[in-house]
Design a protein around this motif. Sequence first.
Motif, mmCIF file in Angstrom:
data_model
loop_
_atom_site.group_PDB
_atom_site.id
_atom_site.type_symbol
_atom_site.label_atom_id
_atom_site.label_comp_id
_atom_site.label_asym_id
_atom_site.label_seq_id
_atom_site.Cartn_x
_atom_site.Cartn_y
_atom_site.Cartn_z
ATOM 1 N N VAL A 106 0.851 -1.196 0.000
ATOM 2 C CA VAL A 106 0.000 0.000 0.000
ATOM 3 C C VAL A 106 0.882 1.240 0.000
ATOM 4 N N ALA A 107 0.687 2.117 -0.988
ATOM 5 C CA ALA A 107 1.430 3.377 -1.067
ATOM 6 C C ALA A 107 0.583 4.480 -0.446
ATOM 7 N N TYR A 108 1.262 5.410 0.263
ATOM 8 C CA TYR A 108 0.551 6.524 0.900
ATOM 9 C C TYR A 108 1.455 7.743 0.934
ATOM 10 N N LEU A 109 0.840 8.933 1.044
ATOM 11 C CA LEU A 109 1.607 10.166 1.165
ATOM 12 C C LEU A 109 2.134 10.296 2.583
ATOM 13 N N ALA A 110 3.396 10.674 2.712
ATOM 14 C CA ALA A 110 4.041 10.693 4.019
ATOM 15 C C ALA A 110 3.441 11.747 4.944
#
Length: 200
Positions: A106-110
Amino acid sequence: MLLALTVTALVVLALLSDLLVPRLAEQWERHRARRHRAPAPPYDPGRERRAEQRARALLQSCVNQEEWSMYRDLGFIRVWGSQRDGADGTGGAAYGYLVYPHKPIVAYLAQTHRLLNEYCVTFPDETRPYGSARLPDSDDVLAKWMALTGDERRLISTANMHLPGRQIDPAQVKRDLWRLTQWERARLRGEPTSKSASSP
């Protein structure tokens, strides 16, 4: 008349024998092969557990101490993306990945924790004689971690990409990001990190 019937019966038997004899021979060979099949190795109920123990030891030897503690306490590893934006607290990464065993990455904005995408990748276990479609959990995490840290661009370009929520509940990912934040705060304060592994 009797002679004609006898000749006809013999011709029919000859024709049928050409059709039936090969089939009967094939059935007999199959039956013999089934009886002489090599016995399957006995089922070992501890095999999967031992494989996971070995996989955990290998994972621990490959990742850094923070990542190992994260996996041990939370059940996943965060890997920062390779593109930088100078954001504080993330080592300059604009985004990160959560790596779960046998689930999509899962990719997410930091900064905002907004979910970006799910990336589905698989690493089958092809060892013999026990190979299966599933690696031990820790081996699956290690394979994803190695692919992300070794060649992030290639992994992402070859993975099946989906919008968030396709396979993992976004609410669960948000809880995991919250748990990760609490875990990191406790780690910075020097508190035992296992306390922060509980969800809100």
